[in-house]
Motif scaffolding. Structure first.
Motif, PDB file in Angstrom:
ATOM      1  N   LEU A 102       4.510   9.991  -4.335  1.00  0.00           N
ATOM      2  CA  LEU A 102       5.788   9.294  -4.390  1.00  0.00           C
ATOM      3  C   LEU A 102       6.344   9.332  -5.804  1.00  0.00           C
ATOM      4  N   ILE A 103       7.609   9.699  -5.947  1.00  0.00           N
ATOM      5  CA  ILE A 103       8.262   9.767  -7.257  1.00  0.00           C
ATOM      6  C   ILE A 103       8.950   8.428  -7.554  1.00  0.00           C
ATOM      7  N   LYS A 104       8.759   7.967  -8.802  1.00  0.00           N
ATOM      8  CA  LYS A 104       9.427   6.735  -9.241  1.00  0.00           C
ATOM      9  C   LYS A 104      10.914   7.007  -9.398  1.00  0.00           C
ATOM     10  N   PRO A 105      11.771   6.028  -9.247  1.00  0.00           N
ATOM     11  CA  PRO A 105      11.475   4.625  -9.003  1.00  0.00           C
ATOM     12  C   PRO A 105      11.085   4.388  -7.541  1.00  0.00           C
ATOM     13  N   VAL A 106      10.146   3.478  -7.362  1.00  0.00           N
ATOM     14  CA  VAL A 106       9.655   3.147  -6.029  1.00  0.00           C
ATOM     15  C   VAL A 106      10.590   2.127  -5.396  1.00  0.00           C
ATOM     16  N   THR A 107      10.993   2.431  -4.157  1.00  0.00           N
ATOM     17  CA  THR A 107      11.825   1.501  -3.397  1.00  0.00           C
ATOM     18  C   THR A 107      11.167   1.291  -2.033  1.00  0.00           C
ATOM     19  N   LYS A 108      11.580   0.230  -1.363  1.00  0.00           N
ATOM     20  CA  LYS A 108      11.052  -0.006  -0.010  1.00  0.00           C
ATOM     21  C   LYS A 108      11.372   1.179   0.898  1.00  0.00           C
ATOM     22  N   GLN A 109      12.548   1.793   0.667  1.00  0.00           N
ATOM     23  CA  GLN A 109      12.994   2.890   1.520  1.00  0.00           C
ATOM     24  C   GLN A 109      12.124   4.141   1.368  1.00  0.00           C
ATOM     25  N   ASN A 110      11.517   4.344   0.186  1.00  0.00           N
ATOM     26  CA  ASN A 110      10.635   5.517   0.055  1.00  0.00           C
ATOM     27  C   ASN A 110       9.152   5.132   0.106  1.00  0.00           C
ATOM     28  N   LEU A 111       8.846   3.870  -0.121  1.00  0.00           N
ATOM     29  CA  LEU A 111       7.460   3.404  -0.084  1.00  0.00           C
ATOM     30  C   LEU A 111       6.921   3.358   1.350  1.00  0.00           C
ATOM     31  N   ALA A 112       7.707   2.819   2.268  1.00  0.00           N
ATOM     32  CA  ALA A 112       7.266   2.706   3.667  1.00  0.00           C
ATOM     33  C   ALA A 112       6.941   4.069   4.278  1.00  0.00           C
ATOM     34  N   PRO A 113       7.820   5.085   4.127  1.00  0.00           N
ATOM     35  CA  PRO A 113       7.466   6.400   4.683  1.00  0.00           C
ATOM     36  C   PRO A 113       6.275   7.041   3.981  1.00  0.00           C
ATOM     37  N   ALA A 114       6.136   6.829   2.683  1.00  0.00           N
ATOM     38  CA  ALA A 114       4.992   7.399   1.951  1.00  0.00           C
ATOM     39  C   ALA A 114       3.683   6.814   2.475  1.00  0.00           C
ATOM     40  N   ILE A 115       3.685   5.534   2.780  1.00  0.00           N
ATOM     41  CA  ILE A 115       2.491   4.889   3.343  1.00  0.00           C
ATOM     42  C   ILE A 115       2.212   5.428   4.740  1.00  0.00           C
ATOM     43  N   GLU A 116       3.258   5.559   5.542  1.00  0.00           N
ATOM     44  CA  GLU A 116       3.097   6.092   6.904  1.00  0.00           C
ATOM     45  C   GLU A 116       2.542   7.515   6.864  1.00  0.00           C
ATOM     46  N   VAL A 117       3.074   8.349   5.975  1.00  0.00           N
ATOM     47  CA  VAL A 117       2.589   9.729   5.834  1.00  0.00           C
ATOM     48  C   VAL A 117       1.123   9.722   5.398  1.00  0.00           C
ATOM     49  N   ALA A 118       0.793   8.870   4.438  1.00  0.00           N
ATOM     50  CA  ALA A 118      -0.593   8.790   3.947  1.00  0.00           C
ATOM     51  C   ALA A 118      -1.544   8.392   5.073  1.00  0.00           C
ATOM     52  N   LEU A 119      -1.152   7.420   5.872  1.00  0.00           N
ATOM     53  CA  LEU A 119      -2.010   6.960   6.976  1.00  0.00           C
ATOM     54  C   LEU A 119      -2.195   8.044   8.031  1.00  0.00           C
ATOM     55  N   ARG A 120      -1.115   8.749   8.340  1.00  0.00           N
ATOM     56  CA  ARG A 120      -1.206   9.831   9.332  1.00  0.00           C
ATOM     57  C   ARG A 120      -2.043  10.995   8.789  1.00  0.00           C
ATOM     58  N   ASN A 121      -1.813  11.357   7.526  1.00  0.00           N
ATOM     59  CA  ASN A 121      -2.607  12.428   6.914  1.00  0.00           C
ATOM     60  C   ASN A 121      -4.083  12.043   6.864  1.00  0.00           C
ATOM     61  N   HIS A 122      -4.342  10.796   6.545  1.00  0.00           N
ATOM     62  CA  HIS A 122      -5.716  10.300   6.476  1.00  0.00           C
ATOM     63  C   HIS A 122      -6.381  10.359   7.852  1.00  0.00           C
ATOM     64  N   ALA A 123      -5.653   9.918   8.876  1.00  0.00           N
ATOM     65  CA  ALA A 123      -6.197   9.949  10.241  1.00  0.00           C
ATOM     66  C   ALA A 123      -6.495  11.389  10.668  1.00  0.00           C
ATOM     67  N   ALA A 124      -5.577  12.305  10.365  1.00  0.00           N
ATOM     68  CA  ALA A 124      -5.785  13.719  10.716  1.00  0.00           C
ATOM     69  C   ALA A 124      -6.973  14.292   9.949  1.00  0.00           C
ATOM     70  N   TYR A 125      -7.095  13.921   8.680  1.00  0.00           N
ATOM     71  CA  TYR A 125      -8.211  14.391   7.860  1.00  0.00           C
ATOM     72  C   TYR A 125      -9.545  13.883   8.433  1.00  0.00           C
ATOM     73  N   CYS A 126      -9.592  12.605   8.774  1.00  0.00           N
ATOM     74  CA  CYS A 126     -10.829  12.026   9.325  1.00  0.00           C
ATOM     75  C   CYS A 126     -11.198  12.686  10.643  1.00  0.00           C
ATOM     76  N   GLU A 127     -10.195  12.935  11.471  1.00  0.00           N
ATOM     77  CA  GLU A 127     -10.439  13.590  12.756  1.00  0.00           C
ATOM     78  C   GLU A 127     -10.979  15.006  12.538  1.00  0.00           C
TER      79      GLU A 127
END
Length: 193
Positions: A102-127
């Motif tokens: 995520l590139i600064k400045p951090v906003t709710k609008q870019n933070l929420a999708p970055a977290i969602e992407v991280a969680l999905r990537n993490h789940a795919a990696y674990c699988e």
């Protein structure tokens, strides 16, 4: 996943407070905050959060080094926050196993999708990791069975099909997995050799 437990690692106090406030506004629980990567690693060990949001450039241990340690030890997904979109930094972060950048400045609008992407990537990696482990185990079991078949073929002058049939029959009669029986055949052969 609003009950997500997050550690924030950022050495600039105002930026850290802003990220923490935004995470809370998004409904996430911030369970710890650190001012450097070493502290983030310690918090991950103590708190085992679900995710880490971490600055890339921090004193002592930088975000990339800390992300590598965190992924290796606990497989916790990391979102890197950086003021730079430098290709080398992005490559280093990806090589370290960062799940989102995520590139600064951090906003709710870019933070929420970055977290969602991280969680999905993490789940795919674990699988993928679990699948890889399962396939490695199956390959090892297959090698054991092939070796046991070879022993039976040599010692009892059986064809490959006959040796396999004998292993399967014994496996069923003793109610043990074929791989376990193969281990026993190999061990007995080594003992008698």
């Amino acid at each position: 996943m609003k009950d997500l437990r997050i550690v924030v690692a950022e050495d600039e106090t105002l930026v850290a407070l802003s990220i923490i406030a935004q995470l809370k506004e998004l409904g996430y629980q911030v369970v710890g905050d650190a001012t450097d990567g070493g502290e983030a690693v310690e918090l991950c060990e103590a708190l085992r959060p679900d995710l880490v949001v971490m600055d890339i450039s921090m004193p002592r241990v930088n975000g990339i080094q800390a992300a590598e340690i965190i992924k290796e030890k606990w497989l916790i997904p990391v979102v890197i926050v950086s003021g730079y979109s430098d290709e080398n930094l992005i490559r280093e972060a990806a090589a370290a196993g960062v799940f989102s950048y995520l590139i600064k400045p951090v906003t709710k609008q870019n933070l929420a999708p970055a977290i969602e992407v991280a969680l999905r990537n993490h789940a795919a990696y674990c699988e993928a990791r679990e699948e890889s482990s399962r396939l490695r185990e199956q390959l090892e079991e297959r090698k054991l069975i092939e070796r046991a078949k070879g022993i039976l073929m040599e010692k009892q002058h059986l064809t490959e099909a006959e040796a396999m049939k004998k292993l399967q029959k014994l496996s069923n009669a003793r109610n043990v997995k074929l791989a376990q029986l193969a281990r026993e055949v190999i061990a007995a052969n080594q003992l008698l050799s």
